[in-house]
Design a protein around this motif. Sequence first.
Motif, PDB file in Angstrom:
ATOM      1  N   ILE A 157       0.859  -1.177   0.000  1.00  0.00           N
ATOM      2  CA  ILE A 157       0.000   0.000   0.000  1.00  0.00           C
ATOM      3  C   ILE A 157       0.896   1.228   0.000  1.00  0.00           C
ATOM      4  O   ILE A 157       1.727   1.398   0.894  1.00  0.00           O
ATOM      5  CB  ILE A 157      -0.927   0.033   1.225  1.00  0.00           C
ATOM      6  CG1 ILE A 157      -1.871  -1.169   1.224  1.00  0.00           C
ATOM      7  CG2 ILE A 157      -1.734   1.339   1.255  1.00  0.00           C
ATOM      8  CD1 ILE A 157      -2.754  -1.252   2.447  1.00  0.00           C
ATOM      9  N   ILE A 158       0.757   2.076  -1.009  1.00  0.00           N
ATOM     10  CA  ILE A 158       1.560   3.291  -1.094  1.00  0.00           C
ATOM     11  C   ILE A 158       0.921   4.369  -0.226  1.00  0.00           C
ATOM     12  O   ILE A 158      -0.235   4.731  -0.414  1.00  0.00           O
ATOM     13  CB  ILE A 158       1.686   3.774  -2.543  1.00  0.00           C
ATOM     14  CG1 ILE A 158       2.428   2.721  -3.384  1.00  0.00           C
ATOM     15  CG2 ILE A 158       2.422   5.111  -2.606  1.00  0.00           C
ATOM     16  CD1 ILE A 158       2.527   3.058  -4.856  1.00  0.00           C
ATOM     17  N   VAL A 159       1.694   4.875   0.717  1.00  0.00           N
ATOM     18  CA  VAL A 159       1.198   5.898   1.634  1.00  0.00           C
ATOM     19  C   VAL A 159       1.377   7.288   1.038  1.00  0.00           C
ATOM     20  O   VAL A 159       0.506   8.151   1.158  1.00  0.00           O
ATOM     21  CB  VAL A 159       1.931   5.811   2.990  1.00  0.00           C
ATOM     22  CG1 VAL A 159       1.465   6.918   3.933  1.00  0.00           C
ATOM     23  CG2 VAL A 159       1.727   4.442   3.621  1.00  0.00           C
ATOM     24  N   ASN A 160       2.516   7.513   0.382  1.00  0.00           N
ATOM     25  CA  ASN A 160       2.790   8.829  -0.182  1.00  0.00           C
ATOM     26  C   ASN A 160       3.913   8.725  -1.203  1.00  0.00           C
ATOM     27  O   ASN A 160       4.674   7.750  -1.208  1.00  0.00           O
ATOM     28  CB  ASN A 160       3.195   9.809   0.928  1.00  0.00           C
ATOM     29  CG  ASN A 160       2.813  11.242   0.619  1.00  0.00           C
ATOM     30  OD1 ASN A 160       2.625  11.606  -0.545  1.00  0.00           O
ATOM     31  ND2 ASN A 160       2.702  12.063   1.652  1.00  0.00           N
ATOM     32  N   ASP A 164     -16.373   3.690  -2.744  1.00  0.00           N
ATOM     33  CA  ASP A 164     -16.094   2.424  -3.389  1.00  0.00           C
ATOM     34  C   ASP A 164     -14.816   2.574  -4.220  1.00  0.00           C
ATOM     35  O   ASP A 164     -14.217   3.655  -4.288  1.00  0.00           O
ATOM     36  CB  ASP A 164     -17.277   1.980  -4.247  1.00  0.00           C
ATOM     37  CG  ASP A 164     -17.630   3.004  -5.326  1.00  0.00           C
ATOM     38  OD1 ASP A 164     -16.768   3.819  -5.697  1.00  0.00           O
ATOM     39  OD2 ASP A 164     -18.773   2.974  -5.810  1.00  0.00           O
ATOM     40  N   VAL A 165     -14.387   1.480  -4.845  1.00  0.00           N
ATOM     41  CA  VAL A 165     -13.105   1.488  -5.553  1.00  0.00           C
ATOM     42  C   VAL A 165     -13.074   2.529  -6.664  1.00  0.00           C
ATOM     43  O   VAL A 165     -12.090   3.263  -6.827  1.00  0.00           O
ATOM     44  CB  VAL A 165     -12.794   0.085  -6.128  1.00  0.00           C
ATOM     45  CG1 VAL A 165     -11.537   0.138  -7.005  1.00  0.00           C
ATOM     46  CG2 VAL A 165     -12.602  -0.913  -4.994  1.00  0.00           C
ATOM     47  N   TYR A 166     -14.161   2.616  -7.442  1.00  0.00           N
ATOM     48  CA  TYR A 166     -14.156   3.592  -8.535  1.00  0.00           C
ATOM     49  C   TYR A 166     -13.942   5.005  -8.014  1.00  0.00           C
ATOM     50  O   TYR A 166     -13.138   5.776  -8.541  1.00  0.00           O
ATOM     51  CB  TYR A 166     -15.465   3.551  -9.338  1.00  0.00           C
ATOM     52  CG  TYR A 166     -15.597   4.794 -10.178  1.00  0.00           C
ATOM     53  CD1 TYR A 166     -14.787   4.971 -11.304  1.00  0.00           C
ATOM     54  CD2 TYR A 166     -16.437   5.844  -9.796  1.00  0.00           C
ATOM     55  CE1 TYR A 166     -14.836   6.140 -12.042  1.00  0.00           C
ATOM     56  CE2 TYR A 166     -16.495   7.011 -10.523  1.00  0.00           C
ATOM     57  CZ  TYR A 166     -15.688   7.157 -11.647  1.00  0.00           C
ATOM     58  OH  TYR A 166     -15.717   8.326 -12.359  1.00  0.00           O
ATOM     59  N   ARG A 167     -14.666   5.389  -6.965  1.00  0.00           N
ATOM     60  CA  ARG A 167     -14.558   6.748  -6.453  1.00  0.00           C
ATOM     61  C   ARG A 167     -13.177   7.001  -5.855  1.00  0.00           C
ATOM     62  O   ARG A 167     -12.671   8.115  -5.911  1.00  0.00           O
ATOM     63  CB  ARG A 167     -15.664   7.018  -5.436  1.00  0.00           C
ATOM     64  CG  ARG A 167     -17.061   7.035  -6.052  1.00  0.00           C
ATOM     65  CD  ARG A 167     -18.117   7.349  -5.026  1.00  0.00           C
ATOM     66  NE  ARG A 167     -17.959   8.686  -4.481  1.00  0.00           N
ATOM     67  CZ  ARG A 167     -18.562   9.105  -3.365  1.00  0.00           C
ATOM     68  NH1 ARG A 167     -19.330   8.258  -2.681  1.00  0.00           N
ATOM     69  NH2 ARG A 167     -18.384  10.330  -2.931  1.00  0.00           N
ATOM     70  N   ARG A 168     -12.546   5.970  -5.288  1.00  0.00           N
ATOM     71  CA  ARG A 168     -11.175   6.141  -4.797  1.00  0.00           C
ATOM     72  C   ARG A 168     -10.238   6.460  -5.948  1.00  0.00           C
ATOM     73  O   ARG A 168      -9.350   7.316  -5.834  1.00  0.00           O
ATOM     74  CB  ARG A 168     -10.705   4.866  -4.088  1.00  0.00           C
ATOM     75  CG  ARG A 168     -11.454   4.524  -2.816  1.00  0.00           C
ATOM     76  CD  ARG A 168     -10.938   3.228  -2.241  1.00  0.00           C
ATOM     77  NE  ARG A 168     -11.917   2.586  -1.379  1.00  0.00           N
ATOM     78  CZ  ARG A 168     -11.798   1.364  -0.891  1.00  0.00           C
ATOM     79  NH1 ARG A 168     -10.733   0.638  -1.190  1.00  0.00           N
ATOM     80  NH2 ARG A 168     -12.730   0.851  -0.110  1.00  0.00           N
ATOM     81  N   ILE A 169     -10.431   5.757  -7.069  1.00  0.00           N
ATOM     82  CA  ILE A 169      -9.601   6.016  -8.246  1.00  0.00           C
ATOM     83  C   ILE A 169      -9.849   7.431  -8.762  1.00  0.00           C
ATOM     84  O   ILE A 169      -8.908   8.164  -9.089  1.00  0.00           O
ATOM     85  CB  ILE A 169      -9.881   4.979  -9.347  1.00  0.00           C
ATOM     86  CG1 ILE A 169      -9.371   3.598  -8.905  1.00  0.00           C
ATOM     87  CG2 ILE A 169      -9.203   5.389 -10.660  1.00  0.00           C
ATOM     88  CD1 ILE A 169      -9.711   2.478  -9.879  1.00  0.00           C
ATOM     89  N   ILE A 216      -1.666   1.998  -9.067  1.00  0.00           N
ATOM     90  CA  ILE A 216      -2.967   2.571  -8.722  1.00  0.00           C
ATOM     91  C   ILE A 216      -3.669   1.690  -7.695  1.00  0.00           C
ATOM     92  O   ILE A 216      -4.250   2.181  -6.716  1.00  0.00           O
ATOM     93  CB  ILE A 216      -3.834   2.721  -9.985  1.00  0.00           C
ATOM     94  CG1 ILE A 216      -3.194   3.719 -10.953  1.00  0.00           C
ATOM     95  CG2 ILE A 216      -5.249   3.179  -9.613  1.00  0.00           C
ATOM     96  CD1 ILE A 216      -3.849   3.744 -12.318  1.00  0.00           C
ATOM     97  N   ALA A 217      -3.614   0.372  -7.910  1.00  0.00           N
ATOM     98  CA  ALA A 217      -4.244  -0.563  -6.971  1.00  0.00           C
ATOM     99  C   ALA A 217      -3.663  -0.414  -5.570  1.00  0.00           C
ATOM    100  O   ALA A 217      -4.397  -0.455  -4.571  1.00  0.00           O
ATOM    101  CB  ALA A 217      -4.073  -1.992  -7.472  1.00  0.00           C
ATOM    102  N   SER A 218      -2.351  -0.220  -5.495  1.00  0.00           N
ATOM    103  CA  SER A 218      -1.702  -0.058  -4.189  1.00  0.00           C
ATOM    104  C   SER A 218      -2.135   1.229  -3.511  1.00  0.00           C
ATOM    105  O   SER A 218      -2.265   1.287  -2.288  1.00  0.00           O
ATOM    106  CB  SER A 218      -0.173  -0.057  -4.363  1.00  0.00           C
ATOM    107  OG  SER A 218       0.287  -1.299  -4.854  1.00  0.00           O
ATOM    108  N   ARG A 219      -2.371   2.257  -4.281  1.00  0.00           N
ATOM    109  CA  ARG A 219      -2.790   3.539  -3.717  1.00  0.00           C
ATOM    110  C   ARG A 219      -4.210   3.494  -3.170  1.00  0.00           C
ATOM    111  O   ARG A 219      -4.510   4.118  -2.149  1.00  0.00           O
ATOM    112  CB  ARG A 219      -2.700   4.643  -4.776  1.00  0.00           C
ATOM    113  CG  ARG A 219      -1.297   5.116  -5.102  1.00  0.00           C
ATOM    114  CD  ARG A 219      -1.328   6.098  -6.263  1.00  0.00           C
ATOM    115  NE  ARG A 219      -0.012   6.592  -6.598  1.00  0.00           N
ATOM    116  CZ  ARG A 219       0.519   7.726  -6.149  1.00  0.00           C
ATOM    117  NH1 ARG A 219      -0.176   8.478  -5.325  1.00  0.00           N
ATOM    118  NH2 ARG A 219       1.725   8.109  -6.520  1.00  0.00           N
ATOM    119  N   VAL A 220      -5.089   2.786  -3.854  1.00  0.00           N
ATOM    120  CA  VAL A 220      -6.505   2.825  -3.466  1.00  0.00           C
ATOM    121  C   VAL A 220      -6.950   1.594  -2.687  1.00  0.00           C
ATOM    122  O   VAL A 220      -8.116   1.500  -2.300  1.00  0.00           O
ATOM    123  CB  VAL A 220      -7.410   3.013  -4.702  1.00  0.00           C
ATOM    124  CG1 VAL A 220      -7.024   4.266  -5.461  1.00  0.00           C
ATOM    125  CG2 VAL A 220      -7.350   1.789  -5.632  1.00  0.00           C
ATOM    126  N   GLY A 221      -6.054   0.645  -2.471  1.00  0.00           N
ATOM    127  CA  GLY A 221      -6.414  -0.541  -1.698  1.00  0.00           C
ATOM    128  C   GLY A 221      -7.363  -1.470  -2.414  1.00  0.00           C
ATOM    129  O   GLY A 221      -8.368  -1.909  -1.849  1.00  0.00           O
TER     130      GLY A 221
END
Length: 217
Positions: free
Chosen positions: A67-70, A145-150, A176-181
Motif C-alpha cells: 500500500i503506497i502511503v505517499n 467504493d473502488v471507482y470513487r477512490r480512483i 494505482i491498486a496499491s494507492r486505493v487498496g
Amino acid sequence: MMLQLQNFELFKQLEKEQIDDVLSHIHCRSFPKKTQIVTEGDDSHSLYFVLEGRVKIYLDDDNGKEIIVNIHTPGDFFGELGLVKSIPRTASVLTMEDSRLGIMPESDFKRCLSTYSAFSISLIENLATRLIEATETIRKLGLMDVYRRIAVTFLNLSEEIDGVRIINEKLTQQNIASRVGASREMVARILKDLRAGGYISQEDNKIILHKPLPHSW
C-alpha cells in the motif's frame, strides 16, 4: 545543495546564519532507482530531504501486498516522525528513480529542535498539515467504493495544463491498486471502461483526463 535546501519549508523561518549552521550538518548522497532507503521497523537515525528524483513511502503485509502511503518529490522531507518519537520506522521508503537526498543525523536534528524555535514551529506546522491531509484521505477512502477512490486519486494527482487535466506521474495498474487498496484486476476493469467512455487516455506514460469523471460507475 545549499540553495536547494534553503527552499525547504522547514528552514524558511530561520535567519541566514541559523540556516548556514543547520545546513552544515546535512550531507548529500545519490541513490539509484529502486534503492531501499528505509525499511519499516528499522531504528530511526536520520531525517531525509529529497533534492532530486522521487521516493515512495509504503507499507506491506505478510503476504507481500503493498500500500503506497505517499510519494515524495524535490522539496519534501521524510523520517521526522521516528526521530521526534524515538520509535522505529513506521513505513518503508524506496527510490522510484535515480534520486539525490540530503541526510541530517538524529543528533543534529534534535539539536536544531532545542536550539531554534523557528525550526521546531515549522516542523510542527508540517506535521499538522500532514495529519489533516491523512485524516481527509482516510475519511474519503473509507466512505468510497473502488471507482470513487480512483477518481479522487486521479483528481489529486492531476494538474491543469492548457485547460486539460494531466497526470504526469507514470502510473501502472498495480501502482494505482496499491494507492486505493484494491486488486489490480478491479483497477484494470475500471480503467478500460473509462477509456471506452472517452474519459481518459494514456499517452507517453501520462494519463489525460479529457472530461470530468462521473460521480459513480
